[in-house]
Structure formats: C-alpha cells, structure tokens
Design an enzyme around this catalytic site. Structure first.
Site, PDB file in Angstrom:
ATOM      1  N   ARG A   1      48.981  13.897  93.647  1.00 50.19           N
ATOM      2  CA  ARG A   1      48.465  14.220  94.971  1.00 50.19           C
ATOM      3  C   ARG A   1      48.948  13.213  96.010  1.00 50.19           C
ATOM      4  O   ARG A   1      49.179  12.042  95.716  1.00 50.19           O
ATOM      5  CB  ARG A   1      46.923  14.247  94.962  1.00 50.19           C
ATOM      6  CG  ARG A   1      46.318  15.370  94.134  1.00 50.19           C
ATOM      7  CD  ARG A   1      46.561  16.716  94.794  1.00 50.19           C
ATOM      8  NE  ARG A   1      45.960  17.810  94.049  1.00 50.19           N
ATOM      9  CZ  ARG A   1      46.583  18.540  93.134  1.00 50.19           C
ATOM     10  NH1 ARG A   1      47.842  18.274  92.810  1.00 50.19           N
ATOM     11  NH2 ARG A   1      45.974  19.537  92.524  1.00 50.19           N
TER      12      ARG A   1
ATOM     13  N   ASP B   1      25.304  28.441 114.095  1.00 51.90           N
ATOM     14  CA  ASP B   1      25.940  28.821 112.838  1.00 51.90           C
ATOM     15  C   ASP B   1      27.235  29.575 113.158  1.00 51.90           C
ATOM     16  O   ASP B   1      27.242  30.503 113.969  1.00 51.90           O
ATOM     17  CB  ASP B   1      24.972  29.732 112.062  1.00 51.90           C
ATOM     18  CG  ASP B   1      25.445  30.041 110.650  1.00 51.90           C
ATOM     19  OD1 ASP B   1      26.665  30.222 110.459  1.00 51.90           O
ATOM     20  OD2 ASP B   1      24.600  30.117 109.747  1.00 51.90           O
ATOM     21  N   LEU B   2      28.317  29.199 112.501  1.00 51.43           N
ATOM     22  CA  LEU B   2      29.605  29.852 112.748  1.00 51.43           C
ATOM     23  C   LEU B   2      29.567  31.349 112.460  1.00 51.43           C
ATOM     24  O   LEU B   2      30.342  32.112 113.041  1.00 51.43           O
ATOM     25  CB  LEU B   2      30.694  29.212 111.881  1.00 51.43           C
ATOM     26  CG  LEU B   2      31.184  27.822 112.281  1.00 51.43           C
ATOM     27  CD1 LEU B   2      32.031  27.234 111.153  1.00 51.43           C
ATOM     28  CD2 LEU B   2      31.970  27.877 113.578  1.00 51.43           C
TER      29      LEU B   2
ATOM     30  N   TYR C   1      39.895  29.606  98.033  1.00 46.85           N
ATOM     31  CA  TYR C   1      39.806  28.632  99.126  1.00 46.85           C
ATOM     32  C   TYR C   1      41.113  28.607  99.915  1.00 46.85           C
ATOM     33  O   TYR C   1      41.130  28.721 101.142  1.00 46.85           O
ATOM     34  CB  TYR C   1      39.497  27.239  98.572  1.00 46.85           C
ATOM     35  CG  TYR C   1      39.713  26.133  99.572  1.00 46.85           C
ATOM     36  CD1 TYR C   1      38.852  25.973 100.653  1.00 46.85           C
ATOM     37  CD2 TYR C   1      40.788  25.249  99.446  1.00 46.85           C
ATOM     38  CE1 TYR C   1      39.058  24.962 101.586  1.00 46.85           C
ATOM     39  CE2 TYR C   1      41.005  24.242 100.366  1.00 46.85           C
ATOM     40  CZ  TYR C   1      40.132  24.096 101.441  1.00 46.85           C
ATOM     41  OH  TYR C   1      40.343  23.116 102.366  1.00 46.85           O
TER      42      TYR C   1
ATOM     43  N   LEU D   1      36.219  21.487 112.130  1.00 47.70           N
ATOM     44  CA  LEU D   1      36.267  20.923 110.779  1.00 47.70           C
ATOM     45  C   LEU D   1      35.336  21.635 109.809  1.00 47.70           C
ATOM     46  O   LEU D   1      35.470  21.473 108.599  1.00 47.70           O
ATOM     47  CB  LEU D   1      35.888  19.431 110.817  1.00 47.70           C
ATOM     48  CG  LEU D   1      36.624  18.541 111.824  1.00 47.70           C
ATOM     49  CD1 LEU D   1      36.126  17.103 111.707  1.00 47.70           C
ATOM     50  CD2 LEU D   1      38.128  18.615 111.622  1.00 47.70           C
ATOM     51  N   ALA D   2      34.363  22.377 110.342  1.00 43.68           N
ATOM     52  CA  ALA D   2      33.349  22.994 109.481  1.00 43.68           C
ATOM     53  C   ALA D   2      33.972  24.062 108.593  1.00 43.68           C
ATOM     54  O   ALA D   2      34.896  24.775 108.989  1.00 43.68           O
ATOM     55  CB  ALA D   2      32.247  23.621 110.330  1.00 43.68           C
TER      56      ALA D   2
ATOM     57  N   LYS E   1      42.110  29.861 103.868  1.00 43.89           N
ATOM     58  CA  LYS E   1      42.717  28.999 104.877  1.00 43.89           C
ATOM     59  C   LYS E   1      44.028  29.596 105.405  1.00 43.89           C
ATOM     60  O   LYS E   1      44.324  29.537 106.598  1.00 43.89           O
ATOM     61  CB  LYS E   1      42.963  27.601 104.297  1.00 43.89           C
ATOM     62  CG  LYS E   1      41.688  26.786 104.106  1.00 43.89           C
ATOM     63  CD  LYS E   1      41.031  26.460 105.442  1.00 43.89           C
ATOM     64  CE  LYS E   1      39.931  25.426 105.302  1.00 43.89           C
ATOM     65  NZ  LYS E   1      39.311  25.062 106.591  1.00 43.89           N
TER      66      LYS E   1
ATOM     67  N   PHE F   1      46.611  17.002 103.586  1.00 38.86           N
ATOM     68  CA  PHE F   1      46.718  16.882 102.142  1.00 38.86           C
ATOM     69  C   PHE F   1      45.473  16.127 101.671  1.00 38.86           C
ATOM     70  O   PHE F   1      44.546  15.892 102.462  1.00 38.86           O
ATOM     71  CB  PHE F   1      48.028  16.182 101.785  1.00 38.86           C
ATOM     72  CG  PHE F   1      49.233  17.089 101.914  1.00 38.86           C
ATOM     73  CD1 PHE F   1      49.968  17.440 100.797  1.00 38.86           C
ATOM     74  CD2 PHE F   1      49.603  17.602 103.144  1.00 38.86           C
ATOM     75  CE1 PHE F   1      51.062  18.291 100.901  1.00 38.86           C
ATOM     76  CE2 PHE F   1      50.700  18.451 103.265  1.00 38.86           C
ATOM     77  CZ  PHE F   1      51.433  18.800 102.142  1.00 38.86           C
ATOM     78  N   ASN F   2      45.361  15.769 100.427  1.00 38.91           N
ATOM     79  CA  ASN F   2      44.137  15.123  99.943  1.00 38.91           C
ATOM     80  C   ASN F   2      43.861  13.836 100.702  1.00 38.91           C
ATOM     81  O   ASN F   2      44.782  13.073 100.996  1.00 38.91           O
ATOM     82  CB  ASN F   2      44.276  14.797  98.449  1.00 38.91           C
ATOM     83  CG  ASN F   2      44.254  16.037  97.589  1.00 38.91           C
ATOM     84  OD1 ASN F   2      45.164  16.845  97.656  1.00 38.91           O
ATOM     85  ND2 ASN F   2      43.231  16.200  96.775  1.00 38.91           N
TER      86      ASN F   2
END
Length: 284
Positions: free
Chosen positions: A185, A33-34, A123, A55-56, A127, A149-150
C-alpha cells in the site's frame, strides 16, 4: 473562506478542520443527513459556503450492507451537489473525496489519474459511480475529485489495519491475527492529507481529478517490522483465512505528480514517523 465540511467529526474531518482553522479559514460542519435531500438543501442554503469538502461516506470496505455504499456514497453526494447548485451562491471549490480503490487490482507500476478504473468491490464501485455522476455537474459547480490512497494517523478506527496493528503493539499483545501480509500500500499521514486538501480548496482547480499519495509502497510485513523496531516488542503473527479477502487489491501505488503540479511542493512523512506518532499516544 467559510468551508462546509461533511463528515467533520470523522477521522479526516477533524484533521482538515484543524488545518483550515490554523490557516485562518472558518469551518462549518454539516448538520443534515446526506440522504435527506430536503433537509440538506435547507442546510446548504443557510450556510452559503465559499468552499465545500465532502468527506462523509461509508469508508470501510468490509462494511456489511452493500446497499449503504450506494445510498450514501453515490446518492448522498448527488443530493449534496443538487443542494449546492440551487443554494443561490456558487462556491469557489467543491472537493469530493473518492478513493484510490477505484483503480482496482492494478499492480503494474505507479498509477496516474489516467489509469483505467477497475473497481473490485462495492465500496470502490460506489466511489467510481460517484465520480461519473459528479461530472454531470461540472457546468454548474467547480468540482475537484480527490483519490486518496491509504492514509492513517492517531484517531483512525481499529477496523483499519495499521491502527489495529499499532493498538496491539501498544497493549503488548502476544499474538496478532491478520489476513494477507503480502499486500502493498501507498501510505500517507492524515496530517499531510489534510494539508493537501486545504491547499486544493484554496487553489480551486475546477474539473481536476487528483491522486493524494506518496508514490511509495510498504507491505504489511514491513509495517509490522517497523512497529517491532519502534517498540522493541515482538508479536506472533497468525494468518486468519477469515480475514483474507477474495477480491483483495494486492498493490496500490499512486503517482503524486499532478497534485504537486497543482499545489506546489508537498510530501507526507515517512511511514516510520507516522507509526511512531501513533505509538506514542497513550493507550485509551
């Protein structure tokens, strides 16, 4: 290379694993677990990775508990960097997944990596904070920060807009409820994103921050129209005020030139092709 992927079983992790294995690399998933610094340190010391793709994290902007963004996206990443710095083997590349959401409500033109950071939700703030924190480790680790991006593709959760739209078209639903249809987007295909990550891991441009994007934008109205054209099905669209976010980022378009300068020619399939792939998968 032996590549440690955090979030291996997540949406992006599965595609990156296939991309790396397809090019002869060994992939190891993170078991710890991070947020458990001691267990994380032991795991990294055991794996001794050549490269890391981190990536988590909590990626859904609408996640209900704001503190989780900071606990996982910020402190979990710090725990990982501390574990890597102390594991006895300096990796060749540590790729950290940030987000284009760090740019906030920028609507003017195409955003390069030098655009100011104006995160507009927890969020995005988590980041942006992660990026600043990670730069404290640049003298000890070869860090590359990516700002995707998306992007979308088969297997992405229906909590995200395009998978939700695709799922309803596949079910031939009569109506769809959405928030603001006039958000624009920059959409990429997850397979192209995985390719970009693999090539960055191989190149290892330490210290770089890189947009991963197409340089093209589509509105949600356009995405709906493409799905109608691909399926021949038309749904009534209702705007649900509950789905309209007060701090919605209206337009996000990225400049992919730095990415191409670092890894060479790269592009993502047109959105119509990605949606066609998603629509062609059998309904679960």
């Amino acid at each position: 290379m032996r590549v440690l992927i955090t979030g291996l079983e997540g949406f992006t992790g599965r595609y990156l694993r296939d991309e790396l294995v397809g090019h002869g690399h060994e992939v190891v998933g993170l078991q710890a677990d991070l947020t458990d610094a001691a267990a994380l340190a032991a795991e990294v010391k055991r794996v001794q990775p050549d490269c890391v793709a981190h990536l988590a994290g909590i990626a859904f902007v609408g996640h209900g508990e704001a503190n989780d963004f900071y606990r996982v996206n910020l402190m979990g990443t710090r725990n990982l960097l501390a574990a890597l710095a102390d594991c006895g083997k300096r990796p060749d590349c540590v790729l950290l997944a940030s987000s284009a959401n760090v740019y906030g409500n920028g609507t003017a033109g195409v955003l390069s990596e030098d655009a100011p950071l104006k995160p507009a939700n927890d969020y995005a703030v988590s980041k942006a904070a992660m990026e600043h924190m990670a730069r404290l480790w640049l003298d000890r680790l070869p860090i590359v920060i990516v700002r995707p991006f998306n992007y979308t593709g088969v297997g992405q959760s229906e909590m995200f807009l395009l998978p939700k739209i695709v799922a309803l078209f596949k079910r031939r639903a009569g109506v769809i409820e959405l928030g603001n249809l006039d958000v624009w987007r920059d959409f990429s295909d997850v397979r192209a994103v995985a390719e970009a990550y693999r090539r960055l891991l191989e190149a290892g441009p330490a210290g770089e921050t890189v947009n991963v994007c197409s340089g093209r934008t589509h509105s949600l109205r356009e995405a709906l129209a493409l799905c109608e054209r691909l399926t021949g099905h038309v749904m009534a669209v209702r705007v649900n005020p509950a789905f309209v976010r007060a701090n919605e980022v209206r337009s996000l378009c990225g400049d992919p030139s730095r990415l191409r300068a670092l890894i060479g020619d790269w592009d993502t399939p047109p959105l119509q092709e990605t949606l066609g792939w998603m629509l062609s998968e059998a309904v679960p």
